[in-house]
Structures are given as structure tokens and as C-alpha cells.
Design a protein around this motif. Structure first.
Motif, PDB file in Angstrom:
ATOM      1  N   LEU A 241       0.802  -1.231   0.000  1.00 45.73           N
ATOM      2  CA  LEU A 241       0.000   0.000   0.000  1.00 45.73           C
ATOM      3  C   LEU A 241       0.837   1.283   0.000  1.00 45.73           C
ATOM      4  N   LEU A 242       1.998   1.235   0.635  1.00 46.82           N
ATOM      5  CA  LEU A 242       2.834   2.442   0.741  1.00 46.82           C
ATOM      6  C   LEU A 242       3.993   2.427  -0.249  1.00 46.82           C
ATOM      7  N   GLY A 243       4.218   1.268  -0.895  1.00 45.58           N
ATOM      8  CA  GLY A 243       5.406   1.096  -1.717  1.00 45.58           C
ATOM      9  C   GLY A 243       6.550   0.621  -0.841  1.00 45.58           C
ATOM     10  N   PRO A 244       7.473  -0.181  -1.411  1.00 47.38           N
ATOM     11  CA  PRO A 244       8.551  -0.750  -0.592  1.00 47.38           C
ATOM     12  C   PRO A 244       9.395   0.326   0.073  1.00 47.38           C
ATOM     13  N   GLU A 245       9.511   1.484  -0.576  1.00 46.56           N
ATOM     14  CA  GLU A 245      10.350   2.545   0.008  1.00 46.56           C
ATOM     15  C   GLU A 245       9.665   3.235   1.192  1.00 46.56           C
ATOM     16  N   GLY A 246       8.375   2.992   1.344  1.00 40.26           N
ATOM     17  CA  GLY A 246       7.629   3.663   2.410  1.00 40.26           C
ATOM     18  C   GLY A 246       7.605   2.900   3.720  1.00 40.26           C
ATOM     19  N   VAL A 247       8.184   1.723   3.749  1.00 37.43           N
ATOM     20  CA  VAL A 247       8.138   0.906   4.966  1.00 37.43           C
ATOM     21  C   VAL A 247       9.513   0.314   5.258  1.00 37.43           C
ATOM     22  N   CYS A 248       9.851   0.221   6.508  1.00 34.73           N
ATOM     23  CA  CYS A 248      11.080  -0.455   6.918  1.00 34.73           C
ATOM     24  C   CYS A 248      10.822  -1.093   8.271  1.00 34.73           C
ATOM     25  N   SER A 249      11.809  -1.762   8.808  1.00 32.46           N
ATOM     26  CA  SER A 249      11.631  -2.376  10.121  1.00 32.46           C
ATOM     27  C   SER A 249      12.823  -2.024  10.998  1.00 32.46           C
ATOM     28  N   GLY A 250      12.645  -2.145  12.295  1.00 27.39           N
ATOM     29  CA  GLY A 250      13.747  -1.850  13.191  1.00 27.39           C
ATOM     30  C   GLY A 250      13.323  -1.929  14.644  1.00 27.39           C
ATOM     31  N   LEU A 251      14.309  -1.775  15.518  1.00 27.85           N
ATOM     32  CA  LEU A 251      14.054  -1.830  16.955  1.00 27.85           C
ATOM     33  C   LEU A 251      13.465  -0.496  17.424  1.00 27.85           C
ATOM     34  N   ASN A 252      12.345  -0.583  18.122  1.00 31.06           N
ATOM     35  CA  ASN A 252      11.675   0.598  18.666  1.00 31.06           C
ATOM     36  C   ASN A 252      12.070   0.774  20.139  1.00 31.06           C
ATOM     37  N   ALA A 253      12.045   2.024  20.597  1.00 25.41           N
ATOM     38  CA  ALA A 253      12.186   2.283  22.035  1.00 25.41           C
ATOM     39  C   ALA A 253      10.902   2.940  22.525  1.00 25.41           C
ATOM     40  N   THR A 254      10.310   2.337  23.548  1.00 22.27           N
ATOM     41  CA  THR A 254       9.097   2.885  24.171  1.00 22.27           C
ATOM     42  C   THR A 254       9.514   3.601  25.445  1.00 22.27           C
ATOM     43  N   ALA A 255       9.081   4.842  25.593  1.00 21.54           N
ATOM     44  CA  ALA A 255       9.469   5.621  26.762  1.00 21.54           C
ATOM     45  C   ALA A 255       8.268   5.847  27.669  1.00 21.54           C
ATOM     46  N   ASP A 256       8.529   5.998  28.972  1.00 24.99           N
ATOM     47  CA  ASP A 256       7.421   6.217  29.913  1.00 24.99           C
ATOM     48  C   ASP A 256       7.037   7.682  30.028  1.00 24.99           C
ATOM     49  N   SER A 257       7.602   8.530  29.163  1.00 29.13           N
ATOM     50  CA  SER A 257       7.188   9.939  29.090  1.00 29.13           C
ATOM     51  C   SER A 257       7.458  10.434  27.677  1.00 29.13           C
ATOM     52  N   PHE A 258       6.639  11.374  27.233  1.00 24.03           N
ATOM     53  CA  PHE A 258       6.904  12.009  25.940  1.00 24.03           C
ATOM     54  C   PHE A 258       8.121  12.927  26.056  1.00 24.03           C
ATOM     55  N   TYR A 259       8.324  13.463  27.247  1.00 26.04           N
ATOM     56  CA  TYR A 259       9.346  14.491  27.433  1.00 26.04           C
ATOM     57  C   TYR A 259      10.653  13.924  27.970  1.00 26.04           C
ATOM     58  N   CYS A 260      10.779  13.787  29.286  1.00 26.21           N
ATOM     59  CA  CYS A 260      12.095  13.492  29.844  1.00 26.21           C
ATOM     60  C   CYS A 260      12.694  12.191  29.310  1.00 26.21           C
ATOM     61  N   SER A 261      11.875  11.141  29.233  1.00 26.24           N
ATOM     62  CA  SER A 261      12.414   9.822  28.867  1.00 26.24           C
ATOM     63  C   SER A 261      12.634   9.667  27.368  1.00 26.24           C
ATOM     64  N   GLN A 262      12.312  10.708  26.614  1.00 27.85           N
ATOM     65  CA  GLN A 262      12.651  10.707  25.192  1.00 27.85           C
ATOM     66  C   GLN A 262      13.707  11.774  24.895  1.00 27.85           C
ATOM     67  N   GLY A 263      14.327  12.278  25.950  1.00 32.58           N
ATOM     68  CA  GLY A 263      15.429  13.217  25.762  1.00 32.58           C
ATOM     69  C   GLY A 263      15.008  14.625  25.408  1.00 32.58           C
ATOM     70  N   ARG A 264      13.731  14.957  25.610  1.00 34.22           N
ATOM     71  CA  ARG A 264      13.299  16.347  25.349  1.00 34.22           C
ATOM     72  C   ARG A 264      13.636  17.188  26.568  1.00 34.22           C
ATOM     73  N   ARG A 265      14.068  18.425  26.336  1.00 37.59           N
ATOM     74  CA  ARG A 265      14.583  19.215  27.441  1.00 37.59           C
ATOM     75  C   ARG A 265      13.753  20.462  27.660  1.00 37.59           C
ATOM     76  N   THR A 266      13.441  20.713  28.913  1.00 37.35           N
ATOM     77  CA  THR A 266      12.757  21.957  29.284  1.00 37.35           C
ATOM     78  C   THR A 266      13.463  22.514  30.514  1.00 37.35           C
ATOM     79  N   ALA A 267      13.305  23.828  30.713  1.00 35.08           N
ATOM     80  CA  ALA A 267      14.019  24.464  31.825  1.00 35.08           C
ATOM     81  C   ALA A 267      13.332  24.232  33.170  1.00 35.08           C
ATOM     82  N   TRP A 268      12.077  23.802  33.168  1.00 32.23           N
ATOM     83  CA  TRP A 268      11.291  23.742  34.395  1.00 32.23           C
ATOM     84  C   TRP A 268      11.658  22.579  35.309  1.00 32.23           C
ATOM     85  N   PHE A 269      12.228  21.538  34.746  1.00 32.69           N
ATOM     86  CA  PHE A 269      12.478  20.334  35.551  1.00 32.69           C
ATOM     87  C   PHE A 269      13.931  19.882  35.446  1.00 32.69           C
ATOM     88  N   ASP A 270      14.368  19.294  36.541  1.00 33.17           N
ATOM     89  CA  ASP A 270      15.709  18.702  36.585  1.00 33.17           C
ATOM     90  C   ASP A 270      15.578  17.271  36.066  1.00 33.17           C
TER      91      ASP A 270
END
Ligand code: R1P
Length: 369
Positions: A241-270
């Protein structure tokens, strides 16, 4: 118009679209039809409770009212409905597509056939906002469930669906993600094959004792495997449906937060996550995507005593290296195509379920309350 049936509030909605569009399943809709579909779906929400009943192809949204709960260990009400999803035996199919948002679920429900001619799709929204839609795809009973976000919600969906379904089950998650490195790239669908790892924030590291001991602020699990048969089926359907170039496979990482555990940085939290992504790639150099549910689904499938097969495909919305983000129209196109690939992979996967081959002659797995 709302009516009462048992303990369920039954709200009739004008949703002819799912039935008419079912004939176009597995086909990419032209842009105009997609726009019409989106507008119709938005009206579904706006009209809830006011649309006229009697529409031949009407779907209903059941909103069961909570009755007395028994069993503090695994709470169910007097109708056998689970505590958070609100579904009971007969309303959920063995094959489940788990999606993060209601919009995505309603969009993909356009490709489902109703359970029986002249009926609407089975739709139930729990008091906690979990929407379950059951119909058929390629004539095979299948449910789409709005899982929302995060580990706990994925846990509710898998455990409470498992509790009301007999026989083997298959789950595919269709989600969105950030890309860490090739082959994942903006706009591609990445199948979680070989699986996913879990990233957790470690609260002990942030207290005085943890600091004294030098505890790591984040921990990484070992890879949790996806089902190889389901993953391959998803890759094949997605390539079609997407064409061979539109799909691939690989190891995923699931994080317990959208922010800190995915390496996103904000000034409000340590958060002490300056080196998180580099540490992740040191721990598992082949990690390509980051999101928030897949590892939980795969962990539960692995621990299901052989009763659940699971995999996931995630659409890359964000490039974590370049900071680019995919446009809204392209996201919807990809959700539709990848969604159809997920539905086809589920429908074509053989399961040891209680209803045989699902060729239309057996007992349906749902009944309207
Ligand atoms: C965060 O924005 C959400 O998007 C991703 C993450 O896993 C998280 O749930 O997936 P979904 O698009 O499926 O929700």
C-alpha cells in the motif's frame, strides 16, 4: 436520538460513511473523498445524541452506565463489563487494531464492513473514554480500540480485552513516533521488528541517596520481541500500500514519558537527560524509533501464555536529529494507508480462535446490547 437498552445509553448517529466506504477497502481514497469522510466524522462527534434514528446503515455509540462492581482483583460490573474499557464478552473481536486517537480510529472505521448487512458498526465508548469499534475487514471480525497514550493505557486495553475474548488474539498497534536514525525517516512506517525496548525514568536517582550512589536517571530494558509472523504480514501489506520505500523495520524504544524519557529538554524540571539519546544508542545501537506504548503491548503478549500475538507499526512524524515535523495532510494520508495495511495483516493472520475461519457462516463475535 437516544434510547435505552438495558444499562446502555444507545446513541444513534448518522454514519453512513463507514458502510459505503467499506466497498473501497484496501484502496487509497481520492483527496476529495478523504475530505468528505473527515467532515462526516467530525459531524459524528458534533451530532452525538441528536441525530435521527432509523438510518438503515446507522452505527450506534453505546455508553454503558457503570453498575455495581464485583471482584476487586479484576473488577467487572453486573453485565460482565470491564472496569475501564466497558466491554463484555461478545463485543470485541480476536483481532485488535490499537490506535492512539479517536480521530484515527473513526477514520479507519470507514474501511470496516458492518457486522451484518443493514447494521451499523458496533461502537462503545466507556466512561473513561476508551472507544471500541467492532466490524469486519475482508469479512473477518476485527476491533479497533482507542488506546490513548502511555504504558498504563496500553495495559488496560490488552488486559481488559483479553478478559472478554476467547481463543487466541492478535494485536497490532498503529502509532506515530520520532525517528532516531535511518532507515527510519520522516513519513516512513517502521514495523517494530525485531521488537521494542522500554526506557524508564528512575525516581530513585533524583533523591539524595540515589545521588550519593550515582544511580542512573533512566534505565533501558532488553529488547522485547514482536511476533515475527504478524510483523512480516504487516511489512508485506504496508509495502503493497505504501510502496517498498515507504516501509522499513527496526528496533523501537518505548518511553514512559513524551518528554524526559525521550530526551526532550525543558528548563522547568531537573531531568538529567542531556545524554539520554546517546546512552540509548550505546545500549542498543540499532534503535530507530521512539514512542510510548509498543513495549508494553509486546511485554504482555510475551507473558500471555501463548494466547496473544502482537506487533506494531509506527509512522515517523518527527525527526529527532533535524527537528523536522511531518505536515498534517501527509500524516492523514499515511494513517489511512498504514491503517489499511494493519487491518489486512490482522485479517489475514490465522488464529486459533473459538469461531473457526470467520468465513461468515460461524457465530458472530459481537451482539448489540
Ligand atoms: C505522543 O504524542 C503520542 O503519540 C505517539 C506516542 O506513542 C504517544 O502515544 O503515538 P500515537 O500517535 O499512537 O498516540
Amino acid at each position: 436520538m437516544a434510547e435505552r437498552s438495558g444499562a446502555c445509553a444507545v446513541v444513534a448517529l448518522s454514519v453512513r460513511a463507514p458502510c459505503r466506504l467499506a466497498a473501497q477497502r484496501e484502496a487509497q481514497l481520492p483527496p476529495a473523498a478523504r475530505r468528505r469522510g473527515a467532515a462526516r466524522q467530525l459531524r459524528v462527534r458534533a451530532d452525538a445524541g441528536t441525530a435521527a434514528a432509523g438510518d438503515v446503515a446507522a452505527s450506534t455509540v453505546l455508553r454503558p452506565r457503570k453498575t455495581d462492581i464485583s471482584d476487586a482483583n479484576f473488577p467487572v460490573d453486573s453485565e460482565g463489563r470491564t472496569y475501564h474499557l466497558g466491554t463484555r464478552r461478545g463485543e470485541v473481536a480476536n483481532r485488535i487494531l490499537s490506535v492512539g486517537s479517536e480521530k484515527r480510529a473513526l477514520m479507519l472505521a470507514e474501511y470496516l464492513q458492518p457486522p451484518a448487512p443493514g447494521r451499523g458498526l458496533f461502537m462503545l465508548e466507556s466512561s473513561r473514554g476508551f472507544l471500541t469499534i467492532t466490524g469486519r475487514y475482508l469479512d473477518v471480525p476485527l476491533s479497533i480500540i482507542v488506546t490513548h497514550m502511555g504504558l498504563a493505557n496500553a495495559d488496560f486495553v490488552v488486559r481488559e480485552s483479553r478478559a472478554v475474548v476467547d481463543g487466541e488474539m492478535a494485536f497490532i498497534r498503529l502509532g506515530t513516533c520520532g525517528a532516531l536514525q535511518p532507515p527510519a525517516r520522516l513519513g516512513s512506517l517502521v514495523v517494530a521488528d525485531p521488537g521494542a525496548i522500554l526506557i524508564r525514568r528512575n525516581p530513585d536517582a533524583f533523591g539524595p541517596e540515589g545521588e550519593a550512589l550515582g544511580l542512573p536517571p533512566y534505565t533501558f530494558s532488553q529488547p522485547i520481541p514482536s511476533d515475527p509472523v504478524l510483523s512480516l504480514a504487516l511489512q508485506l501489506e504496508a509495502a503493497r500500500l505504501l510502496g517498498p520505500e515507504g516501509v522499513c523495520s527496526g528496533l523501537n524504544a518505548t518511553a514512559d514519558s513524551f518528554y524526559c524519557s525521550q530526551g526532550r529538554r525543558t528548563a522547568w524540571f531537573d531531568d538529567r537527560n542531556e545524554n539520554l539519546l546517546a546512552d540509548l544508542l550505546t545500549h542498543q545501537p540499532s534503535t530507530v524509533t521512539l514512542e510510548m506504548e509498543t513495549a508494553q503491548l509486546l511485554d504482555l503478549a510475551r507473558c500471555s501464555r501463548g494466547s496473544i500475538r502482537a506487533s506494531a507499526g509506527v509512522i515517523v512524524l518527527a525527526d529527532r536529529q533535524s527537528n523536522d515535523f511531518l505536515g498534517a495532510e501527509r500524516i492523514e494520508q499515511l494513517e489511512r494507508l498504514a491503517g489499511q495495511a494493519c487491518l489486512a495483516a490482522l485479517a489475514r493472520t490465522q488464529l486459533e480462535d473459538a469461531w473457526g475461519a470467520h468465513n461468515g457462516s460461524g457465530t458472530p463475535v459481537w451482539h448489540h446490547c
